[in-house]
Design a protein around this motif. Structure first.
Motif, PDB file in Angstrom:
ATOM      1  N   LYS A  43       5.456  72.338  27.968  1.00  0.00           N
ATOM      2  CA  LYS A  43       4.669  72.448  28.976  1.00  0.00           C
ATOM      3  C   LYS A  43       5.581  70.843  30.033  1.00  0.00           C
ATOM      4  CE  LYS A  43       1.718  76.363  28.865  1.00  0.00           C
ATOM      5  NZ  LYS A  43       0.505  76.461  29.211  1.00  0.00           N
ATOM      6  N   GLU A  47       4.490  71.664  35.877  1.00  0.00           N
ATOM      7  CA  GLU A  47       5.180  72.828  36.068  1.00  0.00           C
ATOM      8  C   GLU A  47       4.058  74.263  36.607  1.00  0.00           C
ATOM      9  OE1 GLU A  47       8.833  74.761  33.182  1.00  0.00           O
ATOM     10  OE2 GLU A  47       6.754  73.891  32.326  1.00  0.00           O
ATOM     11  N   LYS A  58      12.542  79.225  29.917  1.00  0.00           N
ATOM     12  CA  LYS A  58      12.284  78.043  28.489  1.00  0.00           C
ATOM     13  C   LYS A  58      12.064  78.679  27.705  1.00  0.00           C
ATOM     14  CE  LYS A  58       7.526  78.069  30.055  1.00  0.00           C
ATOM     15  NZ  LYS A  58       6.716  77.576  30.618  1.00  0.00           N
ATOM     16  N   SER A  62      13.465  76.702  24.982  1.00  0.00           N
ATOM     17  CA  SER A  62      12.794  76.284  23.183  1.00  0.00           C
ATOM     18  C   SER A  62      13.422  76.725  22.072  1.00  0.00           C
ATOM     19  CB  SER A  62      11.661  76.369  23.697  1.00  0.00           C
ATOM     20  OG  SER A  62      11.023  75.620  25.118  1.00  0.00           O
TER      21      SER A  62
END
Length: 211
Positions: A43, A47, A58, A62
């Protein structure tokens, strides 16, 4: 629709309360799927805005960067046995909580047992012989005792079911092996293996201890 856009598709989603049904459906259809640990997703500072679209983007980034930690998905039988073991643990916790509530109830009214309050035969006889002057307090006292009896019976049923089921479990030899260690009894061995699952997924003892 997705297969028409790419020759190879990978799915990823966060582990949650819905279990592994989606994972098993995708794997059975021949897709590559990964369940990741939500608490280990990287993170950025600040955010805070969380939407499905942002979460999806995301997760994809990732996954592409290799920053996601995979969650071990147990087999259907292992998950079923773990559910039984967890229900048994919850019943034991409920029994302990019910006993603490009864002790607190008696203490608040100055009722003390002179012997060892270990819920043995003598302690149970003393509880059965005690009575309050107030009918309302007596009713509350009996309800506390009835709750303990129900929880104790539930624990006995679940432990019997576990002992009957564990010989048919694929990790039964490991259960016997753990019990050969000093201080490890049936309850501890079953509880550990039900949560750990297949120990061969750990490449080194340090990984097991870190988990």
């Amino acid at each position: 629709r997705l297969q028409s856009k790419a020759p190879r598709i990978r799915f990823v989603y966060e582990a949650g309360p819905c279990g592994y049904g989606l994972y098993r459906q995708l794997v059975n259809k021949g897709f590559d799927c990964m369940v990741c640990a939500p608490s280990l997703i990287p993170k950025k500072p600040g955010e805070r805005v969380k939407t499905d679209r942002r979460d999806a983007i995301k997760l994809v980034r990732s996954l592409r960067a290799g920053d996601l930690s995979v969650v071990y998905v147990p087999s259907v039988d292992d998950e079923a046995f773990r559910d039984l073991a967890r229900t048994w643990v919850s019943a034991r916790d409920d029994l302990k909580r019910a006993r603490q509530q009864l002790k607190a109830f008696l203490l608040s009214h100055g009722v003390r047992y002179t012997g060892r309050a270990d819920w043995g035969a003598a302690h149970q006889r003393w509880l059965g012989a005690h009575a309050f002057d107030s009918a309302w307090q007596q009713l509350a006292f009996e309800e506390h005792r009835r709750t303990i009896e129900d929880r104790f019976a539930q624990c006995a049923r679940l432990e019997t079911a576990l002992r009957e089921a564990v010989p048919n479990w694929r990790f039964y030899p490991a259960v016997l092996g753990l019990q050969s260690m000093r201080g490890v009894q049936f309850t501890t061995a079953v509880g550990m293996l039900a949560e750990l699952g297949d120990l061969s997924r750990f490449a080194h003892p340090r990984q097991l201890m870190a988990w």
